[in-house]
Write a protein that holds these residues in place. Sequence first.
Motif, PDB file in Angstrom:
ATOM      1  N   LEU A  41     -43.123 -50.089 -47.197  1.00  0.00           N
ATOM      2  CA  LEU A  41     -41.889 -50.166 -46.425  1.00  0.00           C
ATOM      3  C   LEU A  41     -42.150 -50.534 -44.965  1.00  0.00           C
ATOM      4  O   LEU A  41     -41.301 -50.292 -44.101  1.00  0.00           O
ATOM      5  CB  LEU A  41     -41.142 -48.824 -46.506  1.00  0.00           C
ATOM      6  CG  LEU A  41     -40.598 -48.477 -47.894  1.00  0.00           C
ATOM      7  CD1 LEU A  41     -40.001 -47.079 -47.897  1.00  0.00           C
ATOM      8  CD2 LEU A  41     -39.560 -49.498 -48.332  1.00  0.00           C
ATOM      9  N   VAL A  42     -43.290 -51.125 -44.707  1.00  0.00           N
ATOM     10  CA  VAL A  42     -43.603 -51.580 -43.349  1.00  0.00           C
ATOM     11  C   VAL A  42     -42.555 -52.596 -42.913  1.00  0.00           C
ATOM     12  O   VAL A  42     -42.202 -53.516 -43.662  1.00  0.00           O
ATOM     13  CB  VAL A  42     -45.016 -52.195 -43.287  1.00  0.00           C
ATOM     14  CG1 VAL A  42     -45.265 -52.815 -41.922  1.00  0.00           C
ATOM     15  CG2 VAL A  42     -46.064 -51.129 -43.583  1.00  0.00           C
ATOM     16  N   GLY A  43     -42.036 -52.414 -41.714  1.00  0.00           N
ATOM     17  CA  GLY A  43     -41.028 -53.326 -41.190  1.00  0.00           C
ATOM     18  C   GLY A  43     -39.606 -52.899 -41.494  1.00  0.00           C
ATOM     19  O   GLY A  43     -38.655 -53.541 -41.025  1.00  0.00           O
ATOM     20  N   LYS A  44     -39.432 -51.812 -42.267  1.00  0.00           N
ATOM     21  CA  LYS A  44     -38.103 -51.305 -42.589  1.00  0.00           C
ATOM     22  C   LYS A  44     -37.796 -50.069 -41.738  1.00  0.00           C
ATOM     23  O   LYS A  44     -38.677 -49.244 -41.490  1.00  0.00           O
ATOM     24  CB  LYS A  44     -37.997 -50.920 -44.070  1.00  0.00           C
ATOM     25  CG  LYS A  44     -38.378 -52.022 -45.042  1.00  0.00           C
ATOM     26  CD  LYS A  44     -37.449 -53.224 -44.948  1.00  0.00           C
ATOM     27  CE  LYS A  44     -37.775 -54.252 -46.019  1.00  0.00           C
ATOM     28  NZ  LYS A  44     -36.981 -55.507 -45.852  1.00  0.00           N
ATOM     29  N   ARG A  45     -36.539 -49.964 -41.314  1.00  0.00           N
ATOM     30  CA  ARG A  45     -36.103 -48.784 -40.557  1.00  0.00           C
ATOM     31  C   ARG A  45     -35.192 -47.945 -41.445  1.00  0.00           C
ATOM     32  O   ARG A  45     -34.255 -48.452 -42.051  1.00  0.00           O
ATOM     33  CB  ARG A  45     -35.359 -49.177 -39.288  1.00  0.00           C
ATOM     34  CG  ARG A  45     -34.886 -47.965 -38.452  1.00  0.00           C
ATOM     35  CD  ARG A  45     -34.304 -48.387 -37.122  1.00  0.00           C
ATOM     36  NE  ARG A  45     -35.258 -49.150 -36.345  1.00  0.00           N
ATOM     37  CZ  ARG A  45     -36.263 -48.611 -35.634  1.00  0.00           C
ATOM     38  NH1 ARG A  45     -36.424 -47.296 -35.634  1.00  0.00           N
ATOM     39  NH2 ARG A  45     -37.077 -49.382 -34.960  1.00  0.00           N
ATOM     40  N   ALA A  46     -35.491 -46.651 -41.492  1.00  0.00           N
ATOM     41  CA  ALA A  46     -34.727 -45.736 -42.337  1.00  0.00           C
ATOM     42  C   ALA A  46     -34.072 -44.643 -41.505  1.00  0.00           C
ATOM     43  O   ALA A  46     -34.722 -44.049 -40.630  1.00  0.00           O
ATOM     44  CB  ALA A  46     -35.636 -45.105 -43.385  1.00  0.00           C
ATOM     45  N   VAL A  47     -32.815 -44.383 -41.783  1.00  0.00           N
ATOM     46  CA  VAL A  47     -32.099 -43.256 -41.194  1.00  0.00           C
ATOM     47  C   VAL A  47     -31.868 -42.243 -42.306  1.00  0.00           C
ATOM     48  O   VAL A  47     -31.283 -42.573 -43.348  1.00  0.00           O
ATOM     49  CB  VAL A  47     -30.749 -43.702 -40.591  1.00  0.00           C
ATOM     50  CG1 VAL A  47     -29.917 -42.487 -40.177  1.00  0.00           C
ATOM     51  CG2 VAL A  47     -30.975 -44.627 -39.409  1.00  0.00           C
ATOM     52  N   VAL A  48     -32.347 -41.011 -42.093  1.00  0.00           N
ATOM     53  CA  VAL A  48     -32.199 -39.953 -43.089  1.00  0.00           C
ATOM     54  C   VAL A  48     -31.407 -38.820 -42.453  1.00  0.00           C
ATOM     55  O   VAL A  48     -31.878 -38.172 -41.517  1.00  0.00           O
ATOM     56  CB  VAL A  48     -33.562 -39.433 -43.581  1.00  0.00           C
ATOM     57  CG1 VAL A  48     -33.356 -38.443 -44.735  1.00  0.00           C
ATOM     58  CG2 VAL A  48     -34.461 -40.583 -44.023  1.00  0.00           C
ATOM     59  N   THR A  49     -30.216 -38.565 -42.941  1.00  0.00           N
ATOM     60  CA  THR A  49     -29.381 -37.537 -42.340  1.00  0.00           C
ATOM     61  C   THR A  49     -29.764 -36.156 -42.867  1.00  0.00           C
ATOM     62  O   THR A  49     -30.264 -36.016 -43.982  1.00  0.00           O
ATOM     63  CB  THR A  49     -27.890 -37.796 -42.626  1.00  0.00           C
ATOM     64  OG1 THR A  49     -27.624 -37.609 -44.022  1.00  0.00           O
ATOM     65  CG2 THR A  49     -27.497 -39.210 -42.214  1.00  0.00           C
ATOM     66  N   GLY A  50     -29.567 -35.152 -42.021  1.00  0.00           N
ATOM     67  CA  GLY A  50     -29.897 -33.785 -42.419  1.00  0.00           C
ATOM     68  C   GLY A  50     -31.338 -33.641 -42.844  1.00  0.00           C
ATOM     69  O   GLY A  50     -31.643 -33.068 -43.893  1.00  0.00           O
ATOM     70  N   SER A  51     -32.248 -34.139 -42.007  1.00  0.00           N
ATOM     71  CA  SER A  51     -33.652 -34.268 -42.439  1.00  0.00           C
ATOM     72  C   SER A  51     -34.633 -33.410 -41.660  1.00  0.00           C
ATOM     73  O   SER A  51     -35.823 -33.719 -41.595  1.00  0.00           O
ATOM     74  CB  SER A  51     -34.078 -35.742 -42.362  1.00  0.00           C
ATOM     75  OG  SER A  51     -33.745 -36.321 -41.113  1.00  0.00           O
ATOM     76  N   THR A  52     -34.165 -32.317 -41.082  1.00  0.00           N
ATOM     77  CA  THR A  52     -35.099 -31.445 -40.359  1.00  0.00           C
ATOM     78  C   THR A  52     -35.836 -30.496 -41.288  1.00  0.00           C
ATOM     79  O   THR A  52     -36.854 -29.909 -40.910  1.00  0.00           O
ATOM     80  CB  THR A  52     -34.370 -30.627 -39.273  1.00  0.00           C
ATOM     81  OG1 THR A  52     -33.335 -29.848 -39.891  1.00  0.00           O
ATOM     82  CG2 THR A  52     -33.775 -31.546 -38.214  1.00  0.00           C
ATOM     83  N   GLN A  53     -35.330 -30.336 -42.505  1.00  0.00           N
ATOM     84  CA  GLN A  53     -36.004 -29.492 -43.489  1.00  0.00           C
ATOM     85  C   GLN A  53     -35.538 -29.876 -44.894  1.00  0.00           C
ATOM     86  O   GLN A  53     -34.710 -30.759 -45.076  1.00  0.00           O
ATOM     87  CB  GLN A  53     -35.726 -28.014 -43.233  1.00  0.00           C
ATOM     88  CG  GLN A  53     -34.277 -27.619 -43.360  1.00  0.00           C
ATOM     89  CD  GLN A  53     -34.061 -26.121 -43.175  1.00  0.00           C
ATOM     90  OE1 GLN A  53     -34.992 -25.363 -42.928  1.00  0.00           O
ATOM     91  NE2 GLN A  53     -32.819 -25.678 -43.300  1.00  0.00           N
ATOM     92  N   GLY A  54     -36.115 -29.215 -45.886  1.00  0.00           N
ATOM     93  CA  GLY A  54     -35.680 -29.400 -47.265  1.00  0.00           C
ATOM     94  C   GLY A  54     -35.899 -30.791 -47.816  1.00  0.00           C
ATOM     95  O   GLY A  54     -36.851 -31.488 -47.452  1.00  0.00           O
ATOM     96  N   ILE A  55     -35.006 -31.202 -48.711  1.00  0.00           N
ATOM     97  CA  ILE A  55     -35.136 -32.496 -49.369  1.00  0.00           C
ATOM     98  C   ILE A  55     -35.070 -33.630 -48.351  1.00  0.00           C
ATOM     99  O   ILE A  55     -35.802 -34.615 -48.455  1.00  0.00           O
ATOM    100  CB  ILE A  55     -34.050 -32.655 -50.452  1.00  0.00           C
ATOM    101  CG1 ILE A  55     -34.330 -31.695 -51.622  1.00  0.00           C
ATOM    102  CG2 ILE A  55     -33.978 -34.090 -50.951  1.00  0.00           C
ATOM    103  CD1 ILE A  55     -33.227 -31.642 -52.672  1.00  0.00           C
ATOM    104  N   GLY A  56     -34.198 -33.502 -47.357  1.00  0.00           N
ATOM    105  CA  GLY A  56     -34.091 -34.547 -46.344  1.00  0.00           C
ATOM    106  C   GLY A  56     -35.389 -34.756 -45.602  1.00  0.00           C
ATOM    107  O   GLY A  56     -35.820 -35.899 -45.382  1.00  0.00           O
TER     108      GLY A  56
END
Length: 264
Positions: free
Chosen positions: A5-20
């Motif tokens: 995934l080099v070159g891709k930007r990902a936004v992951v919501t609720g990602s400070t712990q757990g599945i996120g």
Amino acid sequence: MQIDLVGKRAVVTGSTQGIGYGIAKGLAEAGAAVVVNGRRQEDVDKAVARIKEKISAAEVRGVAADLGSVEGCAALFEAVPSADILVNNLGIFGLRDFFETPDEEWDRFLAINVLSGVRLSRAYVPGMVERGWGRVLFLSSESALNIPADMIHYGVTKTAYLALSRGLAKRLAGTAVTVNAILPGPTLSEGFRDMLREEQEKTGKSIEELGADFVMAQRPSSIIRRAATVEEVANLAVYVASPLSSATTGAALRVDGGVVDSLV
């Protein structure tokens, strides 16, 4: 097979712990530039530091924003105006009898568990279409199909994500932007562990043992007969977020340990 995934930007919501958090970490391991999100700056900073500690070369940043509001979603999009991968993971849950769940609680669950994904998809997906590539993931749950009688409001929001992901996938037909829902079952996240902590202190059993006991008592149709790990759920999400999943869209992908008793 190697996920790159080099070159891709990902936004992951609720990602400070757990599945996120597990998904954010997995995407970073695959080379994506990852944006971690949570409500509190302190929690966001800690999650970013944890990922960087484990993956020295990780390109990861954090944005603190309450995505249960219009303003919070706008603030995230203003801070990060472009993404190739959007993981709508943010969600809350809690036991409450249907007849004791007021409108205010329904509004809160719908705002956080559903409208956050609606708003962010509406913001980020047009850019994906314009650039000719994108991945949108909605974290649903096996509770979307097995509606829990003791938290109907939660189950309804997770079913809504199935409809939203399928409809959006159809809306994007013919583009290289795919949209899918992921349905975890009982998972050894921090919240799940906290729920079992008191029982652990009483019995001396490990969290893994108590997780298996919970699954067999509350989800007896489970085939793996235990709770999944966060990493097992994240592994599926990372694959679906990658170029390797290009023919998978509009799907409800279960990582529930076989809890849902269905042929499809």
